[in-house]
Design a protein around this motif. Structure first.
Motif, mmCIF file in Angstrom:
data_model
loop_
_atom_site.group_PDB
_atom_site.id
_atom_site.type_symbol
_atom_site.label_atom_id
_atom_site.label_comp_id
_atom_site.label_asym_id
_atom_site.label_seq_id
_atom_site.Cartn_x
_atom_site.Cartn_y
_atom_site.Cartn_z
ATOM 1 N N HIS A 794 -2.433 9.352 0.977
ATOM 2 C CA HIS A 794 -1.350 9.170 0.010
ATOM 3 C C HIS A 794 -0.116 8.701 0.793
ATOM 4 C CE1 HIS A 794 -3.473 11.408 -3.212
ATOM 5 N NE2 HIS A 794 -3.911 12.172 -2.218
ATOM 6 N N THR A 795 0.510 7.620 0.351
ATOM 7 C CA THR A 795 1.706 7.096 1.023
ATOM 8 C C THR A 795 2.791 6.832 -0.008
ATOM 9 O OG1 THR A 795 0.308 6.014 2.674
ATOM 10 C CG2 THR A 795 2.621 5.328 2.566
ATOM 11 N N VAL A 796 3.997 7.295 0.290
ATOM 12 C CA VAL A 796 5.158 6.991 -0.549
ATOM 13 C C VAL A 796 6.186 6.275 0.317
ATOM 14 C CG1 VAL A 796 7.091 7.941 -1.865
ATOM 15 C CG2 VAL A 796 4.804 8.922 -2.141
ATOM 16 N N GLU A 797 6.625 5.094 -0.141
ATOM 17 C CA GLU A 797 7.667 4.329 0.549
ATOM 18 C C GLU A 797 8.875 4.224 -0.383
ATOM 19 O OE1 GLU A 797 5.905 0.849 2.922
ATOM 20 O OE2 GLU A 797 4.338 1.326 1.464
ATOM 21 N N ILE A 798 10.020 4.684 0.081
ATOM 22 C CA ILE A 798 11.228 4.657 -0.738
ATOM 23 C C ILE A 798 11.814 3.245 -0.721
ATOM 24 C CG2 ILE A 798 13.490 5.674 -1.097
ATOM 25 C CD1 ILE A 798 11.114 7.602 -1.445
ATOM 26 N N ILE A 799 11.891 2.640 -1.900
ATOM 27 C CA ILE A 799 12.465 1.293 -2.012
ATOM 28 C C ILE A 799 13.976 1.399 -2.190
ATOM 29 C CG2 ILE A 799 12.478 -0.843 -3.366
ATOM 30 C CD1 ILE A 799 9.568 -0.179 -4.164
ATOM 31 N N SER A 800 14.396 2.244 -3.090
ATOM 32 C CA SER A 800 15.819 2.491 -3.337
ATOM 33 C C SER A 800 15.981 3.995 -3.564
ATOM 34 C CB SER A 800 16.299 1.704 -4.563
ATOM 35 O OG SER A 800 17.640 2.001 -4.852
ATOM 36 N N VAL A 801 16.726 4.653 -2.667
ATOM 37 C CA VAL A 801 16.836 6.109 -2.705
ATOM 38 C C VAL A 801 17.347 6.576 -4.063
ATOM 39 C CG1 VAL A 801 17.934 8.140 -1.690
ATOM 40 C CG2 VAL A 801 17.201 6.258 -0.226
ATOM 41 N N GLY A 802 16.568 7.454 -4.692
ATOM 42 C CA GLY A 802 16.967 8.014 -5.975
ATOM 43 C C GLY A 802 16.678 7.110 -7.156
ATOM 44 N N HIS A 803 16.023 5.956 -6.909
ATOM 45 C CA HIS A 803 15.765 5.019 -8.007
ATOM 46 C C HIS A 803 14.310 4.557 -8.057
ATOM 47 C CE1 HIS A 803 20.033 4.762 -8.964
ATOM 48 N NE2 HIS A 803 20.269 4.597 -7.655
ATOM 49 N N ARG A 804 13.835 3.947 -6.944
ATOM 50 C CA ARG A 804 12.490 3.354 -6.980
ATOM 51 C C ARG A 804 11.731 3.695 -5.701
ATOM 52 N NH1 ARG A 804 11.735 -2.127 -7.192
ATOM 53 N NH2 ARG A 804 10.189 -2.146 -8.848
ATOM 54 N N ALA A 805 10.403 3.778 -5.840
ATOM 55 C CA ALA A 805 9.540 4.036 -4.689
ATOM 56 C C ALA A 805 8.202 3.356 -4.932
ATOM 57 C CB ALA A 805 9.354 5.528 -4.461
ATOM 58 N N LYS A 806 7.467 3.161 -3.866
ATOM 59 C CA LYS A 806 6.111 2.604 -3.977
ATOM 60 C C LYS A 806 5.120 3.669 -3.525
ATOM 61 C CE LYS A 806 4.495 -0.589 -1.089
ATOM 62 N NZ LYS A 806 4.264 -1.905 -0.474
ATOM 63 N N TYR A 807 4.087 3.920 -4.345
ATOM 64 C CA TYR A 807 3.067 4.922 -4.034
ATOM 65 C C TYR A 807 1.726 4.212 -3.848
ATOM 66 C CZ TYR A 807 -0.571 8.389 -4.980
ATOM 67 O OH TYR A 807 -1.706 9.156 -4.911
ATOM 68 N N THR A 808 1.056 4.514 -2.729
ATOM 69 C CA THR A 808 -0.247 3.916 -2.428
ATOM 70 C C THR A 808 -1.291 5.004 -2.278
ATOM 71 O OG1 THR A 808 0.832 2.087 -1.256
ATOM 72 C CG2 THR A 808 -1.527 2.416 -0.869
ATOM 73 N N PHE A 809 -2.394 4.860 -3.004
ATOM 74 C CA PHE A 809 -3.542 5.769 -2.884
ATOM 75 C C PHE A 809 -4.690 4.987 -2.267
ATOM 76 C CE2 PHE A 809 -7.663 7.132 -4.491
ATOM 77 C CZ PHE A 809 -7.658 8.475 -4.155
ATOM 78 N N LEU A 810 -5.269 5.535 -1.190
ATOM 79 C CA LEU A 810 -6.374 4.868 -0.501
ATOM 80 C C LEU A 810 -7.468 5.879 -0.216
ATOM 81 C CD1 LEU A 810 -7.647 2.461 1.050
ATOM 82 C CD2 LEU A 810 -6.372 3.231 3.071
ATOM 83 N N SER A 811 -8.695 5.546 -0.603
ATOM 84 C CA SER A 811 -9.842 6.393 -0.247
ATOM 85 C C SER A 811 -10.906 5.502 0.383
ATOM 86 C CB SER A 811 -10.404 7.116 -1.474
ATOM 87 O OG SER A 811 -11.011 6.197 -2.360
ATOM 88 N N GLU A 812 -11.472 5.986 1.492
ATOM 89 C CA GLU A 812 -12.488 5.232 2.223
ATOM 90 C C GLU A 812 -13.623 6.175 2.597
ATOM 91 O OE1 GLU A 812 -10.236 1.926 4.815
ATOM 92 O OE2 GLU A 812 -9.432 3.939 5.119
ATOM 93 N N THR A 813 -14.858 5.789 2.276
ATOM 94 C CA THR A 813 -16.011 6.622 2.592
ATOM 95 C C THR A 813 -16.647 6.158 3.886
ATOM 96 O OG1 THR A 813 -17.643 5.253 1.442
ATOM 97 C CG2 THR A 813 -16.428 6.870 0.110
ATOM 98 N N GLU A 814 -17.458 7.055 4.464
ATOM 99 C CA GLU A 814 -18.167 6.690 5.692
ATOM 100 C C GLU A 814 -19.142 5.548 5.441
ATOM 101 O OE1 GLU A 814 -20.031 10.193 7.173
ATOM 102 O OE2 GLU A 814 -18.138 11.141 7.814
ATOM 103 N N GLY A 815 -19.586 5.407 4.208
ATOM 104 C CA GLY A 815 -20.507 4.329 3.867
ATOM 105 C C GLY A 815 -19.838 2.986 3.666
ATOM 106 N N GLY A 816 -18.504 2.918 3.780
ATOM 107 C CA GLY A 816 -17.813 1.643 3.682
ATOM 108 C C GLY A 816 -17.160 1.373 2.342
ATOM 109 N N GLN A 817 -17.307 2.286 1.365
ATOM 110 C CA GLN A 817 -16.663 2.070 0.074
ATOM 111 C C GLN A 817 -15.156 2.288 0.204
ATOM 112 O OE1 GLN A 817 -18.631 3.763 -3.334
ATOM 113 N NE2 GLN A 817 -16.707 4.128 -4.394
ATOM 114 N N ARG A 818 -14.372 1.423 -0.443
ATOM 115 C CA ARG A 818 -12.916 1.476 -0.315
ATOM 116 C C ARG A 818 -12.283 1.305 -1.690
ATOM 117 N NH1 ARG A 818 -8.564 -2.101 0.706
ATOM 118 N NH2 ARG A 818 -7.034 -1.289 2.199
ATOM 119 N N ASN A 819 -11.318 2.180 -1.981
ATOM 120 C CA ASN A 819 -10.616 2.136 -3.263
ATOM 121 C C ASN A 819 -9.118 2.225 -2.996
ATOM 122 O OD1 ASN A 819 -9.889 2.220 -5.929
ATOM 123 N ND2 ASN A 819 -10.528 4.328 -6.276
#
Length: 828
Positions: A794-819
């Motif tokens: 889980h990653t949160v990057e603040i674009i504008s403090v108190g206004h906007r942010a970007k949230y990234t969800f990443l899951s990767e399996t040992e078998g190579g599946q990526r979401n």
């Protein structure tokens, strides 16, 4: 060594990793078990006491009719200095449905008391390969028994290694470390983790190093030097290393707590148990898999030891209680121990990430079960009386008032908790096994990281076809620790004046983090210390760094010797040139400028910021090489030499930037602080004087107040989605889509700024799980964890403090599946 380069190869570190199942907890424990009476023959030369035998503690896993067979076996010898006590364990119904404990006795004859713990280990015989493999075990030196935790029955044994020099061949040294992890030390590590103080990672790792006596295997003088990797590597290396080290310390501590819950939880002193529970109650907010397992283990003991308040049943309700008891004795209503275990374990398997929910569900089911009778019978009380006693009177079986109904149920609950003790202990054993597996994962992560390779590429700056002036010279990394082999760090440059030094992180650590490249003309010069040149290496910012050598002058002298007369013109052999002394070399001292916050109430004001020396605006400078980053404690160290300082026209200011991009694009500094080049002498560094300077910078406004405005509820929408599922041909899926703002509205999200971390929660999550993301800078927060075979970030990057942010969800399996899913968050 060939002429194509310098190669330093460090053997794979069997200290930290050997086989797939390598990590073993060696903790002094006393286990209470069911003794299976079997007969067996004498083994080796030492006769075991006739009262001792191998046996299996199944807890409540044995079904009615199951038969257990324990047979002594004599496997092929592996070494004349290894005695093997082996038994074959079988269950008539197949394999157990959960963790079990195998207890095998051994003789301590020939072992010194202080060495016994390090000379005995548990093993498993792989029937397919006929090889002995490591298992999870503990050694009870008082009873001379090895306790093996597993979920599989087969052939197991105890190895007694009588030759100390051969221990490492059969007992991975990492397995010995956990032997010295005490309950109090484990609580201290978890407490440090729970408090999340500025130095919690270093404190947890230092406690682990001290407890396991690990530091002596390396050249680092203290835990701080070890933890910071001697400042020879940038944050991209030190940060993961610190995470792995602290993660290993926490997982080892949690394994100890899980072990204690399993072995001693039902008889622990209340004050000790309360202290453990208190620490875990806080730590669960920053839950790792190990913390969750320890929390659930301790929580299960808390549940088993629940104090149920009851009072004597009133005389008029005794008949009613008899009818209540009869209900639960009916076949359709009674529950066997395995029924309860199966139900409780289903809660655990489905909710491993939420241990508190598991405990709540168990407690709720017990409450529901003991009160079930009142719900069922209350629908037609007179019919229930008649079914229990034909023509029974309501006066004999009155319906109890609420407090008396609750008391009758409480009495049943109290008896039920005692009945379920074996279920709770069996489940604690499962938690213990799972915690050992989690600890093994942490060991493997660290082992893999220790084996990361780094290279120093040496090149001579010459035109193609031009003769090399450095060909045949020798290169060495220095200074080396007393335990390092100098020949492993020395090599001869090839015909082009180049070569490559390659080493693992662990090899570099054991050598004392040598970061100076020394060049010599001959091997004899190495012994006498006659250097041609010394090059101070930069901290590694990637896996390789290149050193470019300027062509050497033919008459270039060594750093420590006067010019040789042998380089004079041979056409005038009778002419003796005047002997001249080498000019006195002017000192080129180093300076360490430490920058901290002037505001003592806000010491981390500059955490994640960047610093750079002031430079002339019209000067071309390599800012990436000049800048330094503040760590998460709010401290930064700028290191430079006097020559570098003078090249920048002797600046008197340091520029501080909140964002690296602003620094690299040469924007106006956020904060400017003055300093002078006068400092305190702190010894030598790379052969030159080292001076330290402390500079205190005034924070720009109240930065913490600004960051606090991050906290609040956010609306969200998706802007990108990626899905990759490997497969053959048409079976493979590789889908990537971008979306316009608000084309894909998503769930509302809650963010809370905590200072050193950021808490993230999605209102679409039915359990409202709170993820605590670690602060990498004021604008970036991240958490990565394992969910089975899947790595989730889980990653949160603040674009504008108190206004906007970007949230990234990443899951990767040992078998190579990526979401991958990327969202924009807008504060409501």
């Amino acid at each position: 060594m060939n002429t194509s380069g310098i190669n330093h190869k460090e053997a794979d570190m069997n200290i930290f990793k050997k086989t797939a199942v390598r990590v073993v907890a060696i903790i002094l424990v006393a286990a209470t078990a069911i003794t299976l009476t079997i007969s067996f023959l004498l083994f080796q030369r030492d006769k075991l006491p006739s009262s001792d035998t191998a046996y299996v503690d199944f807890g409540c896993l044995l079904e009615e009719g199951d038969e257990v067979t324990v047979e002594k076996v004599t496997p092929a010898p592996v070494d004349k200095d290894v005695e093997i006590y082996a038994f074959d364990f079988r269950l008539s119904s197949g394999q157990p449905d959960g963790a079990i404990e195998i207890i095998i006795p051994y003789s301590d004859k020939g072992l010194k008391e202080e060495e016994e713990l390090l000379s005995v280990c548990g093993k498993y015989l792989n029937q397919e390969t006929n090889e002995w493999e490591d298992v999870f075990y503990t050694v009870d030196t008082e009873a001379n028994k090895v306790h093996i935790i597993t979920n599989h029955l087969s052939t197991y044994g105890v190895f007694k290694i009588t030759n100390p020099g051969k221990r490492s061949e059969y007992i991975s040294e990492v397995n010995v470390y956990a032997a010295y992890m005490t309950d109090s030390r484990a609580r201290a590590i978890v407490q440090a983790f729970a408090e999340q103080s500025d130095s919690w990672q270093e404190n947890a790792a230092a406690a682990f190093l001290e407890t396991t006596d690990t530091l002596r295997y390396f050249a680092a003088a203290n835990a701080h030097t070890f933890f910071s990797l001697g400042e020879a590597y940038d944050a991209w290396v030190t940060k993961p290393f610190q995470n792995f080290m602290s993660g290993l310390g926490v997982s080892t501590a949690c394994a100890q707590l899980a072990c204690n819950a399993y072995n001693n939880g039902f008889r622990s002193a209340e004050t000790t148990f309360t202290a453990v529970k208190s620490s875990l109650d806080i730590a669960i907010n920053f839950a790792t898999p190990s913390i969750k397992l320890a929390y659930l283990s301790v929580g299960m003991i808390d549940l088993a030891l629940s104090d149920v308040q009851t009072f004597a049943v009133a005389n008029k309700y005794k008949s009613t209680k008899n009818m209540y008891d009869a209900y639960y004795k009916r076949k359709e209503n009674s529950r066997a121990l395995n029924d309860w275990r199966t139900l409780f374990e289903s809660y655990y398997k489905k909710n491993k990430d939420n241990p508190q929910l598991v405990l709540d569900m168990m407690r709720a089911e017990i409450d529901r079960y003991v009160n079930e009778y009142w719900t069922v019978a209350g629908t037609d009380w007179e019919s229930w009386i008649d079914a229990y006693e034909k023509n029974g009177k309501l006066s004999k079986y009155p319906w109890p008032v609420k407090k008396d109904r609750e008391n009758i149920s409480a009495i049943h609950k109290s008896q039920l908790y005692e009945y379920l003790n074996s279920v709770f202990r069996t489940m604690c054993r499962n938690m213990y096994l799972d915690s050992l597996i989690e600890r093994e994962k942490e060991y493997n992560k660290l082992a893999d990281f220790y084996n990361t390779k780094f290279s120093i590429i040496i090149q001579e700056d010459k035109d193609k076809g031009e003769k090399s002036t450095w060909a045949g010279c020798y290169a060495r990394l220095a200074p080396l620790s007393s335990t390092a082999d100098p020949s492993s760090w020395t090599g001869k440059l090839n015909s082009d004046g180049g070569g490559t030094i390659t080493f693992t992180l662990r090899a570099h650590l054991k050598a004392g983090f040598p970061m100076t490249l020394e060049l010599y003309r001959t091997s004899a010069d190495i012994k006498s210390g006659k250097k041609l040149k010394s090059v101070t290496l930069k901290s590694f910012s990637e896996n390789t760094q290149t050193v470019v050598l300027e062509p050497r002058k033919v008459n270039q002298t060594e750093e420590t010797e006067p010019a040789s007369s042998e380089d004079t013109d041979s056409s005038t052999p009778t002419s003796v040139p005047p002997v001249t002394k080498e000019p006195v070399k002017e000192a080129n001292p180093w300076y360490d400028v430490t920058i901290v916050s002037l505001d003592n109430t806000n010491p981390k004001a500059f955490a994640g910021w960047y610093a750079v020396l002031e430079y002339p605006k019209d000067m071309h400078v390599e800012l990436e090489d000049m800048l330094a980053m503040f760590d998460n404690t709010g401290k930064c160290i700028l290191r430079f030499q006097k020559s570098d300082y003078e090249a920048l026209e002797s600046p008197s200011k340091i520029w501080l930037y909140q964002y690296k991009e602003d620094l690299l694009s040469k924007k106006k500094p956020d904060v400017i602080v003055s300093f002078s080049l006068s400092g305190s002498y702190s010894g030598k560094y790379s052969g030159e004087p080292l001076y330290t300077i402390l500079v205190k910078a005034k924070p720009k406004g109240n930065k913490d107040d600004i960051l606090n405005s991050i906290s609040g509820d956010y609306s969200s929408y998706m802007i990108r989605a990626e899905l990759f599922i490997p497969g053959e041909g048409m079976m493979q899926i590789d889908k990537k889509e971008d979306y316009e703002p608000w084309e894909k509205p998503s769930a509302e999200v809650w963010l809370h700024y905590n200072g050193p971390s950021l808490t993230l929660k999605s209102y679409s999550d039915p359990y409202l799980t709170e993820y605590v993301l670690e602060k990498f800078s004021d604008t970036r927060y991240e958490i990565t964890y394992q969910n089975g075979t899947t790595t989730v970030t889980h990653t949160v990057e603040i674009i504008s403090v108190g206004h906007r942010a970007k949230y990234t969800f990443l899951s990767e399996t040992e078998g190579g599946q990526r979401n991958l899913s990327v969202y924009i968050l807008e504060k409501k």
